[in-house]
Design a protein around this motif. Structure first.
Motif, mmCIF file in Angstrom:
data_model
loop_
_atom_site.group_PDB
_atom_site.id
_atom_site.type_symbol
_atom_site.label_atom_id
_atom_site.label_comp_id
_atom_site.label_asym_id
_atom_site.label_seq_id
_atom_site.Cartn_x
_atom_site.Cartn_y
_atom_site.Cartn_z
ATOM 1 N N ALA A 14 46.333 17.579 32.931
ATOM 2 C CA ALA A 14 47.083 18.287 33.205
ATOM 3 C C ALA A 14 47.623 18.146 33.989
ATOM 4 O O ALA A 14 49.735 18.881 34.067
ATOM 5 N N ASN A 78 61.885 16.139 37.692
ATOM 6 C CA ASN A 78 60.840 16.533 36.833
ATOM 7 C C ASN A 78 60.955 17.844 35.775
ATOM 8 O O ASN A 78 62.005 18.079 36.057
ATOM 9 N N THR A 80 60.372 21.163 37.555
ATOM 10 C CA THR A 80 60.664 21.404 38.642
ATOM 11 C C THR A 80 61.988 21.683 39.066
ATOM 12 O O THR A 80 63.023 22.636 39.256
ATOM 13 N N HIS A 104 54.262 29.156 35.593
ATOM 14 C CA HIS A 104 53.887 27.765 36.821
ATOM 15 C C HIS A 104 54.576 28.361 37.270
ATOM 16 O O HIS A 104 56.053 29.047 37.361
ATOM 17 N N ALA A 106 57.184 26.071 38.996
ATOM 18 C CA ALA A 106 58.305 25.989 38.597
ATOM 19 C C ALA A 106 59.855 27.318 37.780
ATOM 20 O O ALA A 106 60.558 26.418 38.534
ATOM 21 N N ILE A 152 57.195 29.963 29.315
ATOM 22 C CA ILE A 152 55.902 28.720 29.223
ATOM 23 C C ILE A 152 55.597 28.365 27.591
ATOM 24 O O ILE A 152 55.060 29.327 26.495
ATOM 25 N N ASN A 156 49.593 25.806 31.424
ATOM 26 C CA ASN A 156 48.636 24.947 31.910
ATOM 27 C C ASN A 156 47.286 25.644 32.405
ATOM 28 O O ASN A 156 45.952 24.682 33.611
ATOM 29 N N ASP A 181 59.065 26.370 29.030
ATOM 30 C CA ASP A 181 58.650 25.043 30.060
ATOM 31 C C ASP A 181 57.491 24.504 28.739
ATOM 32 O O ASP A 181 56.698 25.167 28.597
ATOM 33 N N ALA A 183 56.327 21.743 30.385
ATOM 34 C CA ALA A 183 55.573 20.983 30.715
ATOM 35 C C ALA A 183 54.078 19.747 30.381
ATOM 36 O O ALA A 183 53.800 19.128 30.256
ATOM 37 N N GLN A 184 53.617 21.213 29.827
ATOM 38 C CA GLN A 184 51.823 21.001 29.123
ATOM 39 C C GLN A 184 52.463 20.642 28.072
ATOM 40 O O GLN A 184 50.719 19.691 27.184
ATOM 41 N N THR A 204 59.180 17.293 31.510
ATOM 42 C CA THR A 204 58.542 16.976 32.700
ATOM 43 C C THR A 204 57.894 15.433 31.734
ATOM 44 O O THR A 204 57.528 14.843 30.788
ATOM 45 N N HIS A 206 55.875 12.433 33.026
ATOM 46 C CA HIS A 206 54.622 12.135 33.563
ATOM 47 C C HIS A 206 53.320 12.806 33.077
ATOM 48 O O HIS A 206 52.103 12.708 33.319
ATOM 49 N N LYS A 207 53.441 14.010 32.157
ATOM 50 C CA LYS A 207 51.929 14.328 31.537
ATOM 51 C C LYS A 207 52.012 13.565 30.054
ATOM 52 O O LYS A 207 51.694 12.576 29.875
HETATM 53 C C1 LIG Z 1 53.627 24.806 32.814
HETATM 54 C C2 LIG Z 1 53.421 23.667 33.975
HETATM 55 N N1 LIG Z 1 55.724 23.775 34.533
HETATM 56 C C3 LIG Z 1 55.907 23.536 35.478
HETATM 57 C C4 LIG Z 1 54.932 22.048 36.370
HETATM 58 C C5 LIG Z 1 55.656 21.521 37.320
HETATM 59 O O1 LIG Z 1 55.162 20.581 36.227
HETATM 60 P P1 LIG Z 1 56.717 18.922 37.709
HETATM 61 O O2 LIG Z 1 55.532 19.088 39.279
HETATM 62 O O3 LIG Z 1 56.596 17.988 36.936
HETATM 63 O O4 LIG Z 1 57.568 19.435 37.831
HETATM 64 C C6 LIG Z 1 54.110 21.954 35.570
HETATM 65 C C7 LIG Z 1 52.709 20.836 36.592
HETATM 66 O O5 LIG Z 1 52.085 21.281 36.355
HETATM 67 C C8 LIG Z 1 53.740 22.751 35.156
HETATM 68 O O6 LIG Z 1 51.666 23.074 34.627
#
Ligand SMILES: Cc1ncc(COP(=O)(O)O)c(C=O)c1O
Length: 395
Positions: A14, A78, A80, A104, A106, A152, A156, A181, A183-184, A204, A206-207
């Protein structure tokens, strides 16, 4: 294998998925060796090839989100970065924004900043004991000046997948901009902007999208115009004083992360070669269920919001009773070579709601496409031993 000679069991996917597929790394190495120049359609053969790869990556990602206008997929660095761009471009003094306690930092920190310094009103919707928000809570907070709902998709912290389709329908009816968001979830859970009524998807790379770090972006639905809070070079229309209006140039600034964009293209192909995102999610959830069942049998382990029969990611949060999360996580890491993540996971309000903010947060184990049943069994055994030692020392 690590320098200690022990096999590394990586259960911190994660944070970022690891390892990346070798096909992705090989493609990136070859691409950057041969075409690592500033992409451009007119100047040279290698710059044209670089631009073609950028286009192809854009197309694939747009398709992934159900978008039919690839130029509306804009790259950043990314999530963020893209969330900050969205938030600061859309919200102005006097506007109201709604997010959730699962968010998050972010999302939270840029919103807190606007709330503290720019006169933007903020409402934060809670989640229930199972880890889900109620779309009706979002609806009840919408008011005249609500400009944005930003939620979200997958937590995460506890791994619950939020009912964004229902929230999207409410926002569309109420005429409020809706963004999520991912990201996950991007690369692991289907995201279809038209049927989910999502206006802007932030992602993002890279996940679960399986690309390298340093690449992300957003897709802005057709017809929607966003006036950017940033500006800079675009490589076209250099004579203009202002940022060009057309996509993607209106929301891309400076030289892009070409290597990251190429990596994301190869990563999308790799995901397809594995049967696609739903297949990967299914495989990972099978392992998550195995982990859940094993951890549930340990007397003094407490799992949080871990009903995997509901919409869930392969992410489990737990604590060993009587033990600080950091101590338990450090033991897993140092004594068993199991990579995990402890603390508040950049989501302080989620931990406050769970009541874990005072005890070092939780230990989080998160599964990726390269984990095996053996990894899971080793993790269950290790947590069992740590929990048993904690019980013994409490006697
Ligand atoms: C739910 C969520 N949002 C945002 C982020 C931020 O991701 P990034 O560091 O790739 O910007 C993460 C990363 O852990 C995340 O899990």
């Amino acid at each position: 294998m690590t320098s200690s000679g022990k096999k590394l069991i990586y259960l911190d996917n994660a944070s970022t998925t690891f390892p990346k597929p070798k096909e992705v790394i090989e493609y990136m190495t070859d691409f950057y060796s041969n075409y690592g120049v500033s992409p451009d359609r007119v100047s040279s053969e290698i710059a044209t090839k670089a631009a073609e790869v950028v286009d192809a990556s854009r197309r694939k990602l747009a398709e992934l989100f159900g978008g039919s206008a690839p130029e509306r997929l804009v790259f950043g660095y990314n999530i963020t970065d893209s969330l900050n761009l969205l938030i600061n471009s859309v919200l102005e003094q006097g506007d109201h924004v709604i997010c959730t306690t699962l968010e998050h930092n972010a999302v939270l920190r840029p919103l807190y900043f606007l709330n503290d310094h720019r006169g933007v009103e903020l409402d934060i919707v809670p989640f229930d004991e199972y880890g889900y928000i109620d779309p009706e809570d979002v609806k009840s907070k919408i008011k005249e000046n609500t400009k944005l709902v930003l939620i979200i998709h997958g937590s995460n912290v506890v791994g619950t997948i939020q009912p964004i389709k229902e929230v999207g329908a409410i926002c569309r009816r109420e005429g409020v901009l809706f963004s999520t968001d991912t990201a996950q979830t991007a690369g692991l859970v289907p995201i279809d902007m038209p049927s989910m009524n999502i206006d802007v998807v932030c992602f993002t790379g890279h996940k679960s999208l399986m690309g390298p770090t340093g690449i992300g972006g957003m897709y802005i639905r057709e017809q929607l115009k966003i006036t950017p809070s940033r500006s800079g070079g675009t490589g076209i229309l250099s004579e203009l004083r202002e940022q060009p209006e057309e996509f993607p140039y209106c929301l891309e600034f400076g030289t892009p992360n070409l290597l990251g964009i190429a990596g994301l293209l190869a990563a999308q192909e790799w995901i397809s070669s594995q049967g696609g995102i739903s297949e990967i999610h299914k495989r990972e959830m099978k392992l998550a269920n195995r982990l859940h069942d094993g951890l549930s049998e340990i007397k003094n382990v407490k799992l949080y919001c871990a009903d995997l029969s509901h919409d869930h990611l392969p992410v489990l949060a737990f604590n060993v009773e009587g033990m600080n999360a950091t101590d338990a996580g450090n033991k897993l890491d140092l004594e068993y070579n199991i990579a995990n993540r402890t603390g508040l996971h950049c989501a302080p309000l989620a931990h406050k709601a769970l009541g874990t903010d005072k005890s070092g947060g939780t230990v989080r184990l998160s599964i990726g496409p390269f984990n095996t049943e053996e990894d899971i069994d080793s993790a269950i055994k290790a947590v069992g031993e740590i929990a048993e030692a904690a019980r013994d020392s409490a006697l």
